[in-house]
Design a protein around this motif. Structure first.
Motif, mmCIF file in Angstrom:
data_model
loop_
_atom_site.group_PDB
_atom_site.id
_atom_site.type_symbol
_atom_site.label_atom_id
_atom_site.label_comp_id
_atom_site.label_asym_id
_atom_site.label_seq_id
_atom_site.Cartn_x
_atom_site.Cartn_y
_atom_site.Cartn_z
ATOM 1 N N GLY A 10 -71.477 1.865 35.151
ATOM 2 C CA GLY A 10 -70.945 2.468 36.360
ATOM 3 C C GLY A 10 -69.593 3.108 36.144
ATOM 4 N N PHE A 11 -69.032 3.597 37.231
ATOM 5 C CA PHE A 11 -67.766 4.321 37.187
ATOM 6 C C PHE A 11 -66.591 3.370 36.961
ATOM 7 C CE2 PHE A 11 -70.659 7.052 39.539
ATOM 8 C CZ PHE A 11 -70.400 8.300 38.969
ATOM 9 N N SER A 12 -65.463 3.929 36.559
ATOM 10 C CA SER A 12 -64.270 3.127 36.312
ATOM 11 C C SER A 12 -63.780 2.482 37.607
ATOM 12 C CB SER A 12 -63.152 4.001 35.722
ATOM 13 O OG SER A 12 -62.707 4.950 36.673
ATOM 14 N N SER A 13 -63.179 1.305 37.464
ATOM 15 C CA SER A 13 -62.553 0.583 38.580
ATOM 16 C C SER A 13 -63.529 0.225 39.694
ATOM 17 C CB SER A 13 -61.381 1.394 39.156
ATOM 18 O OG SER A 13 -60.422 1.645 38.154
ATOM 19 N N CYS A 14 -64.793 0.001 39.325
ATOM 20 C CA CYS A 14 -65.787 -0.468 40.301
ATOM 21 C C CYS A 14 -65.866 -1.989 40.337
ATOM 22 C CB CYS A 14 -67.176 0.080 39.963
ATOM 23 S SG CYS A 14 -67.506 1.725 40.597
ATOM 24 N N GLY A 15 -65.111 -2.635 39.456
ATOM 25 C CA GLY A 15 -65.177 -4.088 39.382
ATOM 26 C C GLY A 15 -66.312 -4.585 38.518
ATOM 27 N N LYS A 16 -66.799 -3.736 37.607
ATOM 28 C CA LYS A 16 -67.926 -4.120 36.750
ATOM 29 C C LYS A 16 -67.613 -5.365 35.919
ATOM 30 C CE LYS A 16 -68.187 -0.330 34.396
ATOM 31 N NZ LYS A 16 -66.989 0.284 34.989
ATOM 32 N N SER A 17 -66.432 -5.378 35.320
ATOM 33 C CA SER A 17 -66.069 -6.497 34.448
ATOM 34 C C SER A 17 -65.986 -7.801 35.227
ATOM 35 C CB SER A 17 -64.735 -6.224 33.743
ATOM 36 O OG SER A 17 -64.838 -5.111 32.881
ATOM 37 N N THR A 18 -65.378 -7.738 36.409
ATOM 38 C CA THR A 18 -65.244 -8.943 37.226
ATOM 39 C C THR A 18 -66.603 -9.495 37.608
ATOM 40 O OG1 THR A 18 -63.130 -8.183 38.130
ATOM 41 C CG2 THR A 18 -64.297 -9.876 39.371
ATOM 42 N N MET A 19 -67.511 -8.618 38.063
ATOM 43 C CA MET A 19 -68.832 -9.098 38.471
ATOM 44 C C MET A 19 -69.654 -9.569 37.277
ATOM 45 S SD MET A 19 -71.033 -5.642 39.438
ATOM 46 C CE MET A 19 -69.776 -4.957 40.504
ATOM 47 N N ALA A 20 -69.499 -8.883 36.144
ATOM 48 C CA ALA A 20 -70.252 -9.274 34.955
ATOM 49 C C ALA A 20 -69.787 -10.634 34.436
ATOM 50 C CB ALA A 20 -70.100 -8.211 33.864
ATOM 51 N N LYS A 21 -68.471 -10.849 34.423
ATOM 52 C CA LYS A 21 -67.930 -12.151 34.005
ATOM 53 C C LYS A 21 -68.445 -13.267 34.902
ATOM 54 C CE LYS A 21 -63.486 -10.417 32.234
ATOM 55 N NZ LYS A 21 -62.024 -10.360 32.512
ATOM 56 N N SER A 22 -68.406 -13.027 36.206
ATOM 57 C CA SER A 22 -68.842 -14.035 37.169
ATOM 58 C C SER A 22 -70.323 -14.364 36.992
ATOM 59 C CB SER A 22 -68.577 -13.537 38.591
ATOM 60 O OG SER A 22 -69.059 -14.439 39.552
#
Length: 236
Positions: A10-22
């Motif tokens: 997805g696009f930058s600053s969509c919170g991908k990393s946060t949701m993926a970590k969780s």
């Protein structure tokens, strides 16, 4: 339940990393932040002068150095989430700074950089049981991933999230600069010649512009359970 591969793009600053970590933490999978790998290379280029003050990139030097760089992820004892290490040094905070954000799309658009890091990412996920996020995970790194999510949100929302994140850390932040960076990164990511950002044909779209973190996490868990169950049915 058999282990699968989960690709979140997805696009930058969509919170991908946060949701993926969780998600990875909840289902006991390994989380790999592909974007952090490109950021680590960008940080190295900035610190070593490979990116000149005028913005020019010395690709010859970068090619020579790239094979010697060692990027790894080590769990943080306090947060439980993996921190990014470059040649044994924790650079998790450094790679999130605006000076890196403003250059990372240019570095990641260089074909030999993408080719090298894609090989590393594929090696990291060869045994499945991974959640990896980035720009081309479902299209290039793991085109056969059992679950692909494509995350989007409007640019204003993404810029505000990034602004709040930086302010919370005590960093200087200018909203207009961040919004410009978000829009420019979108342009570069979608128009680069190698592995441009695009939704995989079999990816599920998640527009989280107006979703709470709880709603987002519940939605992701539901998609994971569906994909894992379908994969079990195919193999039984």
């Amino acid at each position: 339940m058999k282990r699968i591969t989960i690709a979140i793009d997805g696009f930058s600053s969509c919170g991908k990393s946060t949701m993926a970590k969780s998600l990875a933490r909840k289902i006991g999978y390994t989380y790999i932040d592909s974007g952090a790998m490109y950021r680590a290379v960008t940080l190295y280029c900035l610190d070593k002068g490979i990116i000149a003050p005028d913005g020019n990139i010395d690709e010859t030097r970068l090619r020579d150095c790239l094979g010697k760089l060692y990027i790894s992820f080590i769990p943080n004892r306090l947060t439980g989430s993996p921190d990014t290490y470059l040649d044994g040094v924790n650079v998790e905070e450094d790679i999130r700074q605006m000076r890196v954000s403003s250059q990372v799309s240019r570095i990641s658009a260089i074909p030999f950089v993408r080719e090298a890091l894609v090989r590393q990412q594929q090696s990291m996920g060869k045994n499945k049981g991974v959640v990896m996020d980035g720009r081309d995970i479902g299209t290039t790194v793991f085109p056969d991933a059992e679950l692909k999510i494509f995350v989007t949100a409007d640019a204003q929302t993404r810029a505000m999230r990034r602004y709040n994140e930086l302010k919370a850390k005590g960093d200087k932040a200018n909203f207009d600069d961040i919004l410009h960076n978000v829009i420019e990164r979108d342009r570069i990511d979608q128009t680069r010649k190698v592995s441009p950002l695009r939704k995989a044909d079999d990816a599920i779209t998640l527009d989280n512009s107006n979703m709470s973190v709880k709603q987002q996490d519940e939605w992701l868990i539901e998609q994971y359970r569906k994909a894992a169950a379908e994969d079990n049915d195919r193999k039984d």
